[in-house]
Design an enzyme around this catalytic site. Structure first.
Site, PDB file in Angstrom:
ATOM      1  N   HIS A 226       1.033  -0.855   0.101  1.00 38.55           N
ATOM      2  CA  HIS A 226       0.102  -0.040   0.291  1.00 38.55           C
ATOM      3  C   HIS A 226       0.807   1.298   0.234  1.00 38.55           C
ATOM      4  O   HIS A 226       1.990   1.009   0.466  1.00 38.55           O
ATOM      5  CB  HIS A 226      -0.913  -0.003   1.169  1.00 38.55           C
TER       6      HIS A 226
ATOM      7  N   GLU B 182       0.846   3.907   1.814  1.00 41.48           N
ATOM      8  CA  GLU B 182       1.090   4.357   3.014  1.00 41.48           C
ATOM      9  C   GLU B 182       2.437   3.590   3.679  1.00 41.48           C
ATOM     10  O   GLU B 182       3.263   4.068   4.122  1.00 41.48           O
ATOM     11  CB  GLU B 182       0.255   4.376   4.096  1.00 41.48           C
TER      12      GLU B 182
ATOM     13  N   CYS C 111      -6.681   2.119   5.224  1.00 38.17           N
ATOM     14  CA  CYS C 111      -7.317   0.907   5.501  1.00 38.17           C
ATOM     15  C   CYS C 111      -7.055   0.804   6.800  1.00 38.17           C
ATOM     16  O   CYS C 111      -6.053   1.396   7.518  1.00 38.17           O
ATOM     17  CB  CYS C 111      -6.918   0.102   4.473  1.00 38.17           C
TER      18      CYS C 111
ATOM     19  N   CYS D 274      -3.152   0.064   7.294  1.00 41.16           N
ATOM     20  CA  CYS D 274      -2.308   1.315   7.364  1.00 41.16           C
ATOM     21  C   CYS D 274      -2.561   2.246   8.378  1.00 41.16           C
ATOM     22  O   CYS D 274      -1.609   2.933   8.948  1.00 41.16           O
ATOM     23  CB  CYS D 274      -2.721   2.009   6.023  1.00 41.16           C
TER      24      CYS D 274
END
Length: 166
Positions: free
Chosen positions: A53, A55, A83, A86
């Site tokens: 992801h 992040e 999410c 993260c």
């Protein structure tokens, strides 16, 4: 243009890199002392890794740059609300501020589904600033998913080499 908008524009640039790889267009930058120290964009499908992801990629780079797992004097800018994974990593890294482009009503954990960033039971809470360039961030995602649906529909109705539809 204010500081949050300036850095969110940089996160949008990262999201566009993800989009160019046919990835969900999510981008992130991490700022310390008024300078970007790390960038990341979604690479889940490209890397075949659920942890890829925006992040987490940016956080890994920032931690390497500062030489610590704590990012206590940083601000994270992300085009889409984090999410659960993260959001948890942001809390664990002790990042004090998370600036969000648009919210994610289906999976967001900065207030949409849950709010892990401001959970009083945790030993660290994160200040949230949302809606920064929200329209731009949202339209990037909407266009990506519109194109994805159109592409899927075209594949379903196009004949294969034998002349049969799939």
């Amino acid at each position: 243009m204010d500081t949050d908008e300036r850095f969110m524009l940089e996160a949008v640039k990262q999201a566009k890199k993800a989009c160019s790889l046919d990835e969900t267009p999510i981008g992130c930058v991490i700022v310390r002392d008024g300078k970007i120290i790390a960038r990341g964009y979604n690479r889940r499908n490209t890397d075949k890794n659920t942890l890829a992801h925006a992040e987490l990629i940016a956080m890994r780079k920032a931690m390497k740059k500062v030489g610590d797992w704590r990012l206590e004097d940083c601000t994270i800018y992300v085009t889409l609300e984090p999410c659960p994974m993260c959001a948890g990593a942001i809390v664990q890294a002790r990042i004090p501020v998370c600036v969000i482009g648009c919210m994610n009503p289906k999976a967001g954990c900065a207030g949409s589904v849950l709010n892990l960033l401001e959970e009083p039971g945790f030993n660290h809470q994160v200040e949230i600033r949302s809606g920064i360039l929200g329209e731009e961030c949202s339209s990037l995602l909407k266009q990506f998913f519109r194109t994805l649906r159109q592409s899927a529909k075209a594949k379903r109705i196009s004949p294969d080499v034998s002349g049969q539809t799939e």
